[in-house]
Design a protein around this motif. Sequence first.
Motif, PDB file in Angstrom:
ATOM      1  N   ARG A  10      15.495  22.992  52.346  1.00 30.62           N
ATOM      2  CA  ARG A  10      14.506  22.102  52.969  1.00 30.62           C
ATOM      3  C   ARG A  10      14.649  20.678  52.452  1.00 30.62           C
ATOM      4  NH1 ARG A  10      11.285  27.086  53.023  1.00 30.62           N
ATOM      5  NH2 ARG A  10      10.336  26.667  50.985  1.00 30.62           N
ATOM      6  N   VAL A  25      18.067  20.083  65.956  1.00 30.31           N
ATOM      7  CA  VAL A  25      18.243  21.327  65.199  1.00 30.31           C
ATOM      8  C   VAL A  25      19.718  21.699  65.147  1.00 30.31           C
ATOM      9  CG1 VAL A  25      17.722  23.790  65.156  1.00 30.31           C
ATOM     10  CG2 VAL A  25      15.940  22.166  65.730  1.00 30.31           C
ATOM     11  N   LEU A  43      12.352  24.670  59.047  1.00 29.30           N
ATOM     12  CA  LEU A  43      11.707  23.585  59.782  1.00 29.30           C
ATOM     13  C   LEU A  43      10.243  23.898  60.070  1.00 29.30           C
ATOM     14  CD1 LEU A  43      14.622  22.663  62.172  1.00 29.30           C
ATOM     15  CD2 LEU A  43      13.678  21.221  60.349  1.00 29.30           C
ATOM     16  N   ARG A  47       7.142  21.679  58.976  1.00 32.44           N
ATOM     17  CA  ARG A  47       6.184  21.229  59.990  1.00 32.44           C
ATOM     18  C   ARG A  47       4.763  21.636  59.597  1.00 32.44           C
ATOM     19  NH1 ARG A  47       8.297  23.729  64.023  1.00 32.44           N
ATOM     20  NH2 ARG A  47       6.688  25.280  64.262  1.00 32.44           N
ATOM     21  N   CYS A  54       8.042  17.273  65.562  1.00 35.76           N
ATOM     22  CA  CYS A  54       9.152  17.595  66.455  1.00 35.76           C
ATOM     23  C   CYS A  54       8.779  17.373  67.909  1.00 35.76           C
ATOM     24  CB  CYS A  54       9.600  19.036  66.249  1.00 35.76           C
ATOM     25  SG  CYS A  54       8.365  20.264  66.701  1.00 35.76           S
ATOM     26  N   TYR A  63      13.671  16.736  65.302  1.00 34.77           N
ATOM     27  CA  TYR A  63      12.721  16.634  64.187  1.00 34.77           C
ATOM     28  C   TYR A  63      12.864  15.276  63.515  1.00 34.77           C
ATOM     29  CZ  TYR A  63      11.600  21.575  64.417  1.00 34.77           C
ATOM     30  OH  TYR A  63      11.150  22.802  64.822  1.00 34.77           O
TER      31      TYR A  63
END
Length: 86
Positions: A10, A25, A43, A47, A54, A63
């Motif tokens: 991440r 993505v 993701l 989020r 996104c 994103y």
Amino acid sequence: MCRALGDPARLRMLTTMATRGQVCVCDLVSASDLSGPTVSYHLKVLREAGLVNCQRRGTWVYYWLVPTAVDQLAQCLAAVSARSAR
């Protein structure tokens, strides 16, 4: 937010978004050794933490970093750094 940043994958995704701006993505999948579903999971965590937002464009989802969340995170890290310097 800090839990969301606890995974190296991440962190790499956030770094990519910080460098490139909006990222598809498909770009994140091709830039890592992770599968599509794994990237999607990471993701989703980002989020839900409020760090990224996104938008779907056709078949792709793009994103980007949420500036206010990044600012909030920077302030938090600065406070932690100041405390540890004492």
